[in-house]
Enzyme design. Structure first.
Site, PDB file in Angstrom:
ATOM      1  N   LYS A 141      33.426  75.484 -16.246  1.00 50.51           N
ATOM      2  CA  LYS A 141      33.614  75.193 -14.819  1.00 50.51           C
ATOM      3  C   LYS A 141      32.392  75.616 -14.006  1.00 50.51           C
ATOM      4  O   LYS A 141      31.980  74.929 -13.078  1.00 50.51           O
ATOM      5  CB  LYS A 141      34.877  75.897 -14.326  1.00 50.51           C
ATOM      6  CG  LYS A 141      36.145  75.270 -14.931  1.00 50.51           C
ATOM      7  CD  LYS A 141      37.345  76.186 -14.792  1.00 50.51           C
ATOM      8  CE  LYS A 141      38.605  75.537 -15.350  1.00 50.51           C
ATOM      9  NZ  LYS A 141      39.706  76.528 -15.479  1.00 50.51           N
ATOM     10  N   VAL A 153      49.982  67.067 -16.388  1.00 51.38           N
ATOM     11  CA  VAL A 153      49.167  66.561 -15.285  1.00 51.38           C
ATOM     12  C   VAL A 153      49.397  65.060 -15.100  1.00 51.38           C
ATOM     13  O   VAL A 153      49.568  64.575 -13.976  1.00 51.38           O
ATOM     14  CB  VAL A 153      47.668  66.867 -15.528  1.00 51.38           C
ATOM     15  CG1 VAL A 153      46.814  66.238 -14.446  1.00 51.38           C
ATOM     16  CG2 VAL A 153      47.443  68.383 -15.564  1.00 51.38           C
TER      17      VAL A 153
END
Lengths: 428, 428
Positions: free
Chosen positions: A205, A14
């Site tokens: 999440k 990332v």
């Protein structure tokens, strides 16, 4: 406007994606923000490692202080992962007035309130779009796009690994263990897959999405979690025959200010938009009182998609810097959290029973449902040639979880029921 | 913060939805913005008409000056529709420093640049999330969510009427005319359906999306438009047999800074996420270089969904008021518009030909493709019992539009080709 200097904590897939976008889109970022953006220092564990992205050697450091304490750096992007160290770096950076962008769902799910409180105190931005559903701008959508509406349900396929496994099991009739092994070989699943397959990743999440959607501070411990390791290919096949796909759904619901939040394998009707989300893709379905049904679909992971969300946050922080409004566009939860009781959690259910193959069994079973006022949508007695038991599949109408627990407990005491093979929530 | 007073131009279905949300969500709006929001004056054509929403009679006015010139009103929401009158009201209100929220796609597609320039000059916000795809926050997604990425393709099902008609034709094997009539009876299509079925409504929305996605001022006249009135049930059936659904797609593409934009009925592969968007729902598929494939799905019209987007814009304007940054979060297109030539527009194509039923015909036809260097993915000769012609269906590989035009022109001169019955772009 003076060039904005950014510090990066971590340079994995990332982080490398962030470097690529920031360097590759200089002209666009300048046009969008009015400032040039430079990645000034990057914290890595080992400066000598090759990272698949070209970076000036003098930008790399193994000393976190070169980033966190660097007075030239305005914004810090945290993509190192982990919890305790990342948290201490972020809190220290906030203390020094630096704005934070993070992709760290574990951190935000566990310590989000503490970090956001510190940011508010220091007048700093903390943005974390990339922490949920990678490239899908779902946090912006909840906070800005649906600011006017009362969201009553969020259902998310927010873990790509489990969605890949369930999709493969459905498409190929394969067994869980075989598909997991294949996913590990392809790099879609970790060598220790627990966090994904047991639903913990999805639960983190959903903690973040539930907090933002319902404006109440939801904790990870509020999420009831069940993973996919017990999902059998028989369950998936029976589901398909009845018009359902098994998906690992995060489900956050609100009714009359009472909230429930869970992660569980769920039978999703094929006509529901979530049912056709396959492979490593993610999707978040949002139901609002006024807007009705919406769904947001895209890549849930991967270096470049996740970096897209991080750099979109970076653009937002730089725009805020230009307007002098950092730390002022955050919205703390303003509602008291009230969790639903088992009586208030209502859904349809799919139940697969192994029972004695003799007369009167079905009567006894349906009697148990009737006693607890659970009404049935359909009952199927399924022939099973390889099994001495008879198999019965029941789909209930909407029933509350307390009643369902009583029904299932009573089946345990019933001689004619050999086994409650599977129970799934039903959606769509 | 002092209460914010809002003027409403129009009180049709959408206007009534705005009143319902603003009145019904007072407490939430206060928590979200720090201000109480009041709808102070509403322009209507006839004060005596019943509107299905409760409004104090003294808030209604038939005189636009009561809204536009009202010094107490900070924000004006335009939901009256039409172009010239709405434009003059909005420009006049901007001159008086009022912020504007509009759902008017026709106005924004035709006069967006002029209105946004005036807003920039006056330091006012002009937000128009509701102008495209009703309840889907697609404008925010393009402007904020994907600010970091280079969007290369936007494909939208942005007209619910035509999607309803095509879905029905596909599901029921019905003819265009019959389904259109049914849609008119159900209120899904206007008595004069031209704007929807000929693709003009979709073209206006694509003008807005293309401008925001590609940062260049796209004009309505840049959009190549073809509607669905010539789509036959045969086309849909042949498409289905080959694994495609016919959808009216707005398609905006960018390659090397060259843009093409069109609205046309398109054969969409069933595995593509747009293929399963049915009925009056809308969806916008966005492809970005870094993020890859994403899709945003929801209701494209209707009073409450559209009002959701309008009131989300209202929340944004009020937040900006609180921070003193109105007019400063708008981003003008910064790229020169360069349109693709026919040579640069590339796609696969579906072609249905009626040809003479004799030897050597297929050779002649494939020879034409070869001459123009169009290679073929598949060729099917279809038996047709009711037709003296033979039917040939061809799906090409990627071919440029200039070559395709030459091929089709040459078929017109070829004796063995009785008719080019249909030509569709192919996606997915």
């Amino acid at each position: 406007m003076k060039p904005i200097k950014v510090g990066l904590l971590g340079l994995g897939t990332v982080g490398a994606g962030v470097v690529r976008i920031v360097e590759g889109h200089q002209q666009d970022l300048l046009s969008q923000t009015g400032a040039s953006i430079e990645i000034a220092q990057i914290l890595v564990q080992d400066k000598s490692k090759n990272r698949g992205v070209e970076v000036d050697a003098d930008k790399l450091t193994e000393d976190p202080r070169d980033v966190i304490e660097n007075p030239e750096i305005d914004i810090i992007i945290e993509v190192m992962g982990g919890i305790e160290l990342a948290k201490s770096y972020i809190l220290e950076a906030l203390d020094r007035g630096k704005h934070i962008i993070t992709a760290n769902k574990d951190l935000m799910a566990l310590h989000g309130p503490e970090i956001l409180a510190k940011a508010a105190e220091k007048g700093c931005d903390v943005l974390y779009e990339a922490s949920v559903a990678g490239g899908i701008p779902i946090i912006r959508t909840l906070v800005e796009g649906f600011s006017s509406d009362r969201i009553t349900k969020i259902m998310g396929i927010v873990n790509g690994t489990t969605n890949y496994i369930l999709s493969k099991m459905s498409q190929e009739g394969a067994a869980y263990g075989d598909v997991l092994k294949e996913a590990q070989e392809l790099g879609y699943a970790e060598s220790d897959p627990t966090s994904d397959v047991e639903g913990f990743d999805a639960a983190r999440k959903m903690t973040i999405l539930g907090t933002l959607g319902f404006h109440a501070n939801i904790s990870l411990s509020d999420v009831e979690v069940r993973g996919i390791s017990q999902v059998s290919k028989e369950d998936i096949n029976y589901g398909k025959q009845l018009g359902y796909e098994v998906k690992l759904l995060g489900i956050a619901e609100r009714q009359d200010e009472h909230i429930s939040i869970s992660v569980q394998p769920t039978m999703v009707k094929k006509s529901h938009p979530l049912a056709s989300v396959n492979g490593v893709f993610n999707a978040v379905y949002v139901y609002g009182e006024a807007v009705g049904e919406t769904m947001f679909y895209g890549p849930g992971a991967g270096g470049m998609p996740t970096a897209t969300s991080i750099v979109a946050d970076l653009v937002a922080v730089v725009r805020n810097l230009k307007l002098g409004i950092n730390g002022q566009r955050a919205f703390a939860p303003y509602k008291e959290k009230k969790l639903k009781t088992d009586e208030q959690i209502v859904s349809k259910n799919f139940i697969l029973l192994h029972v004695q193959d003799k007369a009167g069994v079905l009567a006894k079973i349906t009697q148990v449902f009737a006693e607890h006022e659970v009404s049935l949508e359909s009952v199927l007695q399924h022939p099973n040639e390889t099994n001495p038991n008879a198999e019965i599949i029941i789909i209930t109408h909407d029933a509350n979880q307390a009643a369902m627990k009583k029904v299932l407990k009573q089946f345990g005491d019933l001689e004619v029921v050999h086994a409650v093979k599977s129970v799934y929530r039903v959606e769509g």
